[in-house]
Write a protein that holds these residues in place. Structure first.
Motif, PDB file in Angstrom:
ATOM      1  N   PHE A 133       0.851  -1.181   0.000  1.00 47.52           N
ATOM      2  CA  PHE A 133       0.000   0.000   0.000  1.00 47.52           C
ATOM      3  C   PHE A 133       0.899   1.248   0.000  1.00 47.52           C
ATOM      4  N   TRP A 134       0.912   1.996  -1.096  1.00 46.62           N
ATOM      5  CA  TRP A 134       1.814   3.140  -1.269  1.00 46.62           C
ATOM      6  C   TRP A 134       1.060   4.434  -0.935  1.00 46.62           C
ATOM      7  N   THR A 135       1.462   5.119   0.139  1.00 49.04           N
ATOM      8  CA  THR A 135       0.748   6.335   0.550  1.00 49.04           C
ATOM      9  C   THR A 135       1.532   7.575   0.101  1.00 49.04           C
ATOM     10  N   PRO A 136       0.909   8.758   0.199  1.00 52.97           N
ATOM     11  CA  PRO A 136       1.660   9.995  -0.121  1.00 52.97           C
ATOM     12  C   PRO A 136       2.913  10.132   0.744  1.00 52.97           C
ATOM     13  N   LEU A 137       2.866   9.603   1.979  1.00 56.97           N
ATOM     14  CA  LEU A 137       4.038   9.703   2.851  1.00 56.97           C
ATOM     15  C   LEU A 137       5.199   8.849   2.327  1.00 56.97           C
ATOM     16  N   ASP A 161      10.520   8.914   0.033  1.00 53.51           N
ATOM     17  CA  ASP A 161      11.354   8.439  -1.076  1.00 53.51           C
ATOM     18  C   ASP A 161      12.025   9.630  -1.785  1.00 53.51           C
ATOM     19  N   ARG A 162      11.222  10.679  -2.022  1.00 55.08           N
ATOM     20  CA  ARG A 162      11.739  11.895  -2.678  1.00 55.08           C
ATOM     21  C   ARG A 162      12.797  12.556  -1.813  1.00 55.08           C
ATOM     22  N   SER A 163      12.488  12.670  -0.525  1.00 52.07           N
ATOM     23  CA  SER A 163      13.401  13.348   0.397  1.00 52.07           C
ATOM     24  C   SER A 163      14.737  12.593   0.495  1.00 52.07           C
ATOM     25  N   LEU A 164      14.671  11.261   0.493  1.00 47.88           N
ATOM     26  CA  LEU A 164      15.901  10.466   0.588  1.00 47.88           C
ATOM     27  C   LEU A 164      16.748  10.618  -0.678  1.00 47.88           C
ATOM     28  N   LYS A 165      16.063  10.709  -1.813  1.00 49.65           N
ATOM     29  CA  LYS A 165      16.789  10.907  -3.075  1.00 49.65           C
ATOM     30  C   LYS A 165      17.502  12.248  -3.047  1.00 49.65           C
ATOM     31  N   HIS A 166      16.766  13.255  -2.593  1.00 51.61           N
ATOM     32  CA  HIS A 166      17.268  14.618  -2.592  1.00 51.61           C
ATOM     33  C   HIS A 166      18.426  14.790  -1.609  1.00 51.61           C
ATOM     34  N   ARG A 167      18.296  14.193  -0.420  1.00 51.57           N
ATOM     35  CA  ARG A 167      19.297  14.434   0.638  1.00 51.57           C
ATOM     36  C   ARG A 167      20.436  13.433   0.673  1.00 51.57           C
ATOM     37  N   GLN A 168      20.230  12.288   0.037  1.00 49.48           N
ATOM     38  CA  GLN A 168      21.304  11.283  -0.002  1.00 49.48           C
ATOM     39  C   GLN A 168      21.789  10.887   1.394  1.00 49.48           C
ATOM     40  N   ILE A 169      20.875  10.731   2.339  1.00 48.98           N
ATOM     41  CA  ILE A 169      21.301  10.412   3.703  1.00 48.98           C
ATOM     42  C   ILE A 169      21.253   8.913   4.007  1.00 48.98           C
ATOM     43  N   LEU A 170      20.549   8.150   3.176  1.00 47.04           N
ATOM     44  CA  LEU A 170      20.494   6.688   3.374  1.00 47.04           C
ATOM     45  C   LEU A 170      20.866   6.000   2.059  1.00 47.04           C
ATOM     46  N   LEU A 187       8.327   5.093  10.903  1.00 47.13           N
ATOM     47  CA  LEU A 187       9.639   5.050  10.244  1.00 47.13           C
ATOM     48  C   LEU A 187       9.983   3.623   9.815  1.00 47.13           C
ATOM     49  N   ALA A 188       9.788   2.671  10.735  1.00 46.00           N
ATOM     50  CA  ALA A 188      10.163   1.290  10.434  1.00 46.00           C
ATOM     51  C   ALA A 188       9.362   0.758   9.247  1.00 46.00           C
ATOM     52  N   LYS A 189       8.068   1.054   9.229  1.00 48.91           N
ATOM     53  CA  LYS A 189       7.221   0.558   8.130  1.00 48.91           C
ATOM     54  C   LYS A 189       7.629   1.200   6.800  1.00 48.91           C
ATOM     55  N   LEU A 190       7.946   2.500   6.843  1.00 46.46           N
ATOM     56  CA  LEU A 190       8.375   3.167   5.613  1.00 46.46           C
ATOM     57  C   LEU A 190       9.680   2.552   5.094  1.00 46.46           C
ATOM     58  N   CYS A 191      10.619   2.299   6.019  1.00 45.72           N
ATOM     59  CA  CYS A 191      11.895   1.690   5.613  1.00 45.72           C
ATOM     60  C   CYS A 191      11.633   0.310   5.003  1.00 45.72           C
ATOM     61  N   LEU A 192      10.762  -0.453   5.653  1.00 44.18           N
ATOM     62  CA  LEU A 192      10.453  -1.802   5.160  1.00 44.18           C
ATOM     63  C   LEU A 192       9.896  -1.735   3.735  1.00 44.18           C
ATOM     64  N   ASP A 193       8.954  -0.818   3.517  1.00 46.97           N
ATOM     65  CA  ASP A 193       8.310  -0.739   2.207  1.00 46.97           C
ATOM     66  C   ASP A 193       9.244  -0.188   1.127  1.00 46.97           C
ATOM     67  N   LEU A 194      10.179   0.680   1.538  1.00 48.28           N
ATOM     68  CA  LEU A 194      11.091   1.259   0.539  1.00 48.28           C
ATOM     69  C   LEU A 194      12.327   0.369   0.318  1.00 48.28           C
ATOM     70  N   LEU A 219      12.354  14.204   9.575  1.00 47.99           N
ATOM     71  CA  LEU A 219      12.401  15.578  10.106  1.00 47.99           C
ATOM     72  C   LEU A 219      11.432  16.552   9.432  1.00 47.99           C
ATOM     73  N   GLU A 220      10.870  16.151   8.275  1.00 52.74           N
ATOM     74  CA  GLU A 220       9.881  17.040   7.642  1.00 52.74           C
ATOM     75  C   GLU A 220       8.453  16.532   7.803  1.00 52.74           C
ATOM     76  N   VAL A 221       8.310  15.496   8.626  1.00 56.32           N
ATOM     77  CA  VAL A 221       6.999  14.874   8.802  1.00 56.32           C
ATOM     78  C   VAL A 221       6.461  15.255  10.178  1.00 56.32           C
ATOM     79  N   SER A 222       5.185  15.640  10.256  1.00 58.97           N
ATOM     80  CA  SER A 222       4.645  16.059  11.551  1.00 58.97           C
ATOM     81  C   SER A 222       4.147  14.844  12.340  1.00 58.97           C
TER      82      SER A 222
END
Ligand SMILES: Nc1ncnc2c1ncn2[C@@H]1O[C@H](COP(=O)(O)OP(=O)(O)OP(=O)(O)O)[C@@H](O)[C@H]1O
Length: 323
Positions: free
Chosen positions: A2-6, A11-20, A39-46, A166-169
């Motif tokens: 299930f791919w959400t806007p988050l 994914d965009r932020s990681l591409k842009h910042r190159q931190i992972l 965070l853990a679920k997002l990492c798992l899905d990405l 850090l950009e997520v509320s």
């Protein structure tokens, strides 16, 4: 999946910042609360896209009688997701936020070192950033404290701490967890108003939102982000001056090179210099003492730093001398 806007935002932020970077070994610090579960679920899905090697780490402070239930819940989630799970359990940790934090980071470093993870990720959010900014502001922090939580910082020579959210509320992580039915653990200490952090979260930010700006937390986090870029630039400039001013072999720095630098950089150069020559990180007062030597006549000196070293003017140098 299930791919959400988050998912897309991160994914965009990681591409842009190159931190992972692709293929990294990443240890996810999971408390069981909404932010780190998100965070853990997002990492798992990405993960399939970024090819990371993931694992989950949990630190049990053993403060609450039911902490075992929290541990079990995180462990079961790791099992369901087929991720390695590492647990550290505190013995007799005093109920102090500061001590808990120190112990937690030490534990995470140990796991990362023993299991060869280069990166530890935490679920710090934009809301944490806004709260940290306010907390540091009322304590008289300079810009460095107000940048409040950086995207990436070294924990050791080989291990970095990265904060992808850090950009997520906090509102967003909560909605995400609800939407994906993740078993969020409610930590009772988060409600305890004896902690300044919780009062900022529960009293001050809602007050600012209600009476000044509904988006106050988001704007505070943006201020922190702007400051971070400025600070990175200032630190780089200070390093250039320090390399020019610092003696090759002695624990000394050229007073006149310092004197010709702008005030904002003088403090940073001195701080960098003191970090190199003292066994501890200098505080504001200690930096100010050395600042006074820039304009001082010959043979002035500071009173001793902890450990007994002093800084002394030996024309044209400011020297740090051990007891
Ligand atoms: N018990 C824990 N086990 C594993 N990770 C944890 C634990 N507690 C916190 N973390 C990690 O740290 C993140 C921030 O948590 P929290 O805001 O409670 O810590 P904090 O002490 O305020 O952090 P900091 O001092 O670094 O700002 C969490 O999202 C999670 O990734």
């Amino acid at each position: 999946m299930f791919w959400t806007p988050l998912h897309a935002q991160i994914d965009r932020s990681l591409k842009h910042r190159q931190i992972l970077p692709r293929g990294s070994r990443v240890l996810i610090a999971v408390s069981g609360g909404q932010d780190s579960l998100c965070l853990a679920k997002l990492c798992l899905d990405l993960q399939p896209k970024w090819e990371w090697n993931l694992a989950i780490a949990h630190c049990d402070h053993q403060w609450q009688a039911d902490s075992q239930t929290n541990v079990k819940q995180v462990q079961e989630l790791a099992q369901t997701w087929q991720l390695p799970f590492y647990l550290k359990t505190a013995t007799q940790l005093r109920e102090s936020e500061a001590e808990a934090r120190t112990w937690r980071y030490q534990s995470l470093i140990e796991i990362a070192r023993d299991r060869h993870y280069q990166i530890v990720v935490t679920g710090h959010t934009a809301s944490d950033r806004a709260e940290t900014l306010l907390y540091n502001l009322v304590r008289g922090s300079g810009a460095d404290g107000l940048q409040s939580l950086t995207w990436k910082r070294p924990l050791t020579n080989t291990i970095n701490l990265v904060r992808p959210l850090l950009e997520v509320s906090r509102q967003q992580t909560l909605e995400f967890c609800q939407q994906l039915n993740l078993p969020v653990w409610q930590d009772a200490t988060n409600q305890d108003l004896k902690y300044a952090r919780n009062r900022i979260r529960q009293d001050l930010i809602p007050y600012l939102q209600q009476h000044f700006n509904p988006q106050a937390d988001k704007h505070l986090a943006q201020t922190a982000e702007l400051l971070q870029a400025d600070i990175a630039y200032l630190e780089e400039s200070a390093t250039k001056i320090r390399l020019e001013a610092q003696h090759q072999s002695e624990r000394a720095i050229h007073r006149l090179v310092l004197k010709s630098a702008p005030l904002a950089l003088q403090r940073r150069v001195i701080r960098q210099f003191l970090i190199e020559v003292l066994p501890h990180s200098p505080n504001f007062q200690q930096i100010e003492k050395v600042m006074r030597l820039i304009d001082a006549p010959n043979r002035s000196q500071t009173d001793p730093f902890p450990g007994g070293a002093i800084a002394k003017v030996e024309h044209p140098w400011i020297q740090v001398i051990n007891p």
